[in-house]
Design an enzyme around this catalytic site. Structure first.
Site, short mmCIF file in Angstrom:
data_model
loop_
_atom_site.label_atom_id
_atom_site.label_comp_id
_atom_site.label_asym_id
_atom_site.label_seq_id
_atom_site.Cartn_x
_atom_site.Cartn_y
_atom_site.Cartn_z
N ASP A 153 120.47 42.82 114.24
CA ASP A 153 120.49 43.63 115.46
C ASP A 153 121.22 42.92 116.60
O ASP A 153 121.84 43.56 117.44
CB ASP A 153 119.06 43.99 115.89
CG ASP A 153 118.49 45.14 115.07
OD1 ASP A 153 119.23 45.69 114.22
OD2 ASP A 153 117.31 45.49 115.29
N ALA A 196 112.14 46.48 120.20
CA ALA A 196 112.62 45.10 120.39
C ALA A 196 111.63 44.32 121.26
O ALA A 196 110.44 44.27 120.96
CB ALA A 196 114.03 45.13 120.99
N SER A 231 107.14 43.59 121.37
CA SER A 231 106.45 42.30 121.29
C SER A 231 105.51 42.07 122.47
O SER A 231 104.60 41.24 122.38
CB SER A 231 107.46 41.16 121.19
OG SER A 231 108.16 40.99 122.40
#
Length: 282
Positions: A68, A183, A187
């Site tokens: 990515d 992304a 998190s």
């Protein structure tokens, strides 16, 4: 057909996959422009023309071979030229680069035969006040402000459409697109969003107040951010590209005037990617 090929030039496995793709495209009569780093690393300067952001050659597609991070780099180089990007995954967890190496021949063949669809993905555009400058101000995943010190938090004042939303005492704040919801936003406990959702996510990082939670706002709203820090500076991350900013530099974030075009082949879907990569239902 003309394609531009980008890749993670410092990984041997990626270079092997790039070589495989180049051979495949040559066998199909496809013209290839090669990213400058790959031309140099693979010693192919005499065989392929380079792709540069200022090239005047027409490009039908861009292939991003890596993870990515490579896809984000490819999108930043392509910019607003409306070149559709196909991501081939040579990394680990890939939501943008989701074509596996075992599928490369089939997927590239479908691309050459024009059997594909295009998905539009929104970006963020971040501007500084007069005393600041960002070389690459567009983000497909997220814009984040972060503390520099190991021990102390920063204060992040956020206004949306010129109205105060909150003053966060935290390690930082992530402003993410729906694409970036899987992304950095994921998190730090932010929500997942379907890529087609017209919204932006504001997710605080390690906030000091338990009643502060991520919030989703319409994607046509404008965001203004001011940071206070003990060191009088902070870090700005734009899709992982880091800049050190003085605290007197405020930020203005809004949806970019153009989109990134993702190539989709076959019946792949974002939900299938979520179930596979996050092991849902297992």
């Amino acid at each position: 057909m003309t394609i531009a090929v980008f890749g993670n030039w410092y990984k041997k496995s990626t270079l092997e996959e790039v070589a495989h793709v180049l051979d495949f495209m040559e066998s199909r009569g496809v013209e290839v422009l090669l990213a400058q780093e790959l031309r140099d690393e693979m010693n192919l300067r005499d065989k392929y023309h380079p792709y540069t952001p200022t090239t005047d050659r027409y490009v039908d597609f861009a292939l991003s071979i890596g993870g990515d991070g490579t896809f984000l780099y490819t999108a930043s180089v392509v910019g607003d030229r409306s070149i559709p990007i196909l991501g081939i995954n040579c990394g680990r967890l890939g939501f943008l680069a989701d074509v596996q190496t075992s599928e490369v021949d089939y997927v590239c063949d479908q691309l050459v035969q024009n059997n594909y669809t295009i998905e539009q993905r929104a970006l963020l555009h971040v501007n500084c006040n007069n005393s600041g400058h960002i070389e690459q101000p567009f983000a497909l995943n997220e814009v984040a402000v972060l503390k520099q010190e190991l021990s102390s938090m920063i204060g992040v004042e956020v206004k949306v459409n010129e109205e105060l939303l909150n003053y966060y005492k935290a390690d930082g704040l992530v402003v993410a697109t729906p694409t970036g919801s899987t992304a950095y936003n994921l998190s730090v406990g932010g929500p997942l969003m379907m890529p087609q959702t017209k919204g932006l996510i504001l997710s605080p990082i390690a906030t000091h107040a338990l009643n502060v939670r991520p919030i989703v706002i319409p994607d046509d709203w404008k965001i203004d951010i001011t940071v206070k820090s003990r060191s009088h500076s902070y870090l700005l991350s734009v899709d992982g590209r880091s800049y050190t900013m003085k605290e007197d530099i405020s930020l203005h974030i809004e949806k970019a005037p153009y989109t990134v075009k993702l190539v989709q082949i076959g019946d792949r879907s974002f939900l299938n990617s979520l179930k596979e990569k996050l092991a849902w239902g297992r």
